[in-house]
Scaffold this active site. Structure first.
Site, short mmCIF file in Angstrom:
data_model
loop_
_atom_site.label_atom_id
_atom_site.label_comp_id
_atom_site.label_asym_id
_atom_site.label_seq_id
_atom_site.Cartn_x
_atom_site.Cartn_y
_atom_site.Cartn_z
N THR A 1 -9.46 7.05 16.65
CA THR A 1 -8.87 5.86 17.27
C THR A 1 -7.36 5.87 17.09
O THR A 1 -6.60 5.60 18.03
CB THR A 1 -9.49 4.58 16.67
N LYS B 1 0.56 -3.70 -3.42
CA LYS B 1 1.24 -4.50 -4.46
C LYS B 1 0.96 -5.99 -4.31
O LYS B 1 1.52 -6.81 -5.02
CB LYS B 1 2.76 -4.26 -4.37
#
Length: 309
Positions: free
Chosen positions: A60, A87
């Protein structure tokens, strides 16, 4: 050229039949382009597109990137595994940071259903859903229906069975919506544990015997088992699944009529489909891959026409 009725491609559920026809007509033109010696057109020279993938993808992602480059767009690729998402940065903050670099369109794959819709309501860019969890995968359904149209002349009146892990498949849901809007009859086939409880409400037939399903259909779309989305064991073993729901050449040749075989990929050869079926003349799997680029070019081109400059 007619305009789409939507500003984003979130799911097939939101498209009209006319929208799908416009996408197919546009894809016809781009299919001719990508078969020329020079495969590029300058249509989106001033458009920047970000491919934002929070899940792994090969076909894709490559297909979208190729479609964007064939249209001469500027392309930015983003991978969540190597980004600030690890993070703790939020989805909206991540995408807004990308958009602040003057990006016009976002192609997003995300593990959570509804993520594309959520994003489209919060950012100032066109959003294309490249798969959101177990919800929808609209461009895959469009290229599947387009491939059936190309092979059989039309989709209306055709009988299509989707075989395999219907419960965890975003491809199945998008295909059901697209095929029904185009006038096809749809059946799903698989073990009881992999068929959603309320699937009847979508107006599809349910069959648990693969031979009966194949004798009924004109087209069989074989899905892989989505092991990465299964938190419990839904059947005793892959070997048993293959014995009951795997398509091999012996079964294919024993049918009373010739059917078309499809697969959205990636193929687990020897599980849901054998190599001699995948590579047979009844298979249109590689046609689907080629058509994927033309369909994605069409979707990007049509949505880019709605960008406010």
């Amino acid at each position: 050229m007619d305009n789409l009725s939507v500003d984003h491609l979130i799911g097939i559920e939101h498209l009209t039949t006319r929208d799908i026809e416009i996408i197919f007509q546009t894809a016809d033109r781009f299919k001719e382009v990508i078969n020329r010696p020079i495969k590029k057109v300058p249509s989106l020279r001033d458009t920047t597109i970000a491919n934002v993938f929070f899940e792994n993808s090969t076909r894709t992602k490559l297909s979208f990137e190729l479609a964007e480059k064939r249209l001469s767009a500027d392309v930015v690729n983003f991978s969540a595994s190597s980004s600030s998402v690890t993070k703790g940065e939020t989805l909206v903050d991540t995408v807004n940071n990308i958009l602040s670099m003057k990006v016009d369109m976002v192609v997003m794959r995300h593990p959570n259903p509804g993520a594309a819709k959520f994003l489209s309501e919060r950012v100032n860019a066109k959003v294309i859903n490249a798969g959101d969890g177990t919800h929808e995968h609209p461009t895959q359904a469009l290229l599947d229906a387009y491939s059936i149209r190309e092979k059989l002349g039309e989709v209306q009146g055709k009988k299509v069975v989707i075989v395999g892990d219907i419960l965890h498949s975003r491809v199945a849901l998008s295909n059901i919506y697209a095929l029904q809007k185009l006038g096809a009859e749809v059946m799903v086939c698989g073990p009881t544990t992999l068929i959603p409880k309320y699937i009847h409400e979508l107006g599809v037939k349910v069959e648990h015997n693969l031979r009966k399903a194949l004798e009924w259909c004109d087209v069989a779309n074989m899905l892989r088992i989505q092991l990465e989305r299964q938190d419990i064991q839904y059947f005793p073993s892959l070997r048993e699944y293959t014995m009951l729901y795997g398509l091999d050449k012996k079964l294919l040749d024993s049918l009373s009529k010739e059917i078309v075989v499809m697969h959205p990929g990636p193929i687990n050869r020897g599980v849901e489909i054998t190599s001699d079926v995948a590579d047979s003349k009844q298979s249109i799997i590689l046609n689907q891959v080629e058509n994927g680029v033309a369909i994605r070019m069409a979707v990007i081109y049509l949505l880019a026409a709605k960008i406010e400059r």
